[in-house]
Design a protein around this motif. Structure first.
Motif, short mmCIF file in Angstrom:
data_model
loop_
_atom_site.label_atom_id
_atom_site.label_comp_id
_atom_site.label_asym_id
_atom_site.label_seq_id
_atom_site.Cartn_x
_atom_site.Cartn_y
_atom_site.Cartn_z
N GLY A 26 12.34 -108.05 -9.42
CA GLY A 26 12.57 -108.39 -8.01
C GLY A 26 13.73 -107.63 -7.43
N ILE A 27 14.81 -107.54 -8.19
CA ILE A 27 15.98 -106.79 -7.71
C ILE A 27 15.65 -105.32 -7.54
CG2 ILE A 27 18.30 -106.02 -8.38
CD1 ILE A 27 18.70 -108.81 -9.60
N SER A 28 14.90 -104.76 -8.50
CA SER A 28 14.56 -103.34 -8.39
C SER A 28 13.66 -103.06 -7.19
CB SER A 28 13.91 -102.84 -9.68
OG SER A 28 12.67 -103.48 -9.89
N VAL A 34 15.37 -100.85 0.12
CA VAL A 34 16.57 -100.50 0.88
C VAL A 34 16.82 -99.01 0.82
CG1 VAL A 34 19.08 -100.75 0.91
CG2 VAL A 34 17.64 -102.77 0.68
N VAL A 35 16.70 -98.41 -0.36
CA VAL A 35 16.96 -96.98 -0.50
C VAL A 35 15.92 -96.17 0.27
CG1 VAL A 35 16.98 -95.08 -2.19
CG2 VAL A 35 18.20 -97.20 -2.67
N SER A 36 14.68 -96.61 0.25
CA SER A 36 13.64 -95.90 0.98
C SER A 36 13.91 -95.94 2.48
CB SER A 36 12.29 -96.53 0.68
OG SER A 36 11.28 -95.94 1.45
N LEU A 38 16.83 -96.47 3.95
CA LEU A 38 18.04 -95.70 4.20
C LEU A 38 17.75 -94.21 4.16
CD1 LEU A 38 21.12 -95.81 4.63
CD2 LEU A 38 21.36 -95.76 2.15
N GLY A 39 16.91 -93.79 3.23
CA GLY A 39 16.55 -92.37 3.15
C GLY A 39 15.84 -91.88 4.40
N SER A 40 14.96 -92.70 4.94
CA SER A 40 14.25 -92.32 6.17
C SER A 40 15.23 -92.19 7.33
CB SER A 40 13.20 -93.37 6.52
OG SER A 40 12.23 -93.44 5.52
N LYS A 41 16.18 -93.12 7.41
CA LYS A 41 17.17 -93.05 8.50
C LYS A 41 18.09 -91.84 8.35
CE LYS A 41 17.25 -97.95 9.59
NZ LYS A 41 18.06 -99.18 9.71
N LEU A 42 18.48 -91.54 7.11
CA LEU A 42 19.33 -90.37 6.89
C LEU A 42 18.59 -89.07 7.21
CD1 LEU A 42 21.24 -91.22 3.60
CD2 LEU A 42 22.21 -90.87 5.86
N LYS A 43 17.33 -89.00 6.85
CA LYS A 43 16.54 -87.80 7.15
C LYS A 43 16.45 -87.62 8.66
CE LYS A 43 12.08 -85.62 6.51
NZ LYS A 43 10.74 -85.71 5.96
#
Length: 54
Positions: A26-28, A34-36, A38-43
């Protein structure tokens, strides 16, 4: 033989390991989400900055 079966049914150590495994899964999944995101926003941000610099 009956004592062996009763002892097996009373043993909860395997259940604890399964619970920890489910918690880790569940944590993973939460971290991946969240990382996905965040990655889209950073891109998007870096694309915008790159466009403005050209």
């Amino acid at each position: 033989m009956t004592k062996l079966v009763l002892r097996f049914l009373a043993d909860e150590s395997g259940a604890t390991a399964i619970e920890y495994g489910l918690i880790a899964a569940g944590i993973s999944l939460a971290v991946i989400g969240v990382v996905s995101n965040l990655g889209s926003k950073l891109k998007s941000a870096f694309t915008s900055i790159s466009t403005q610099l050209h």
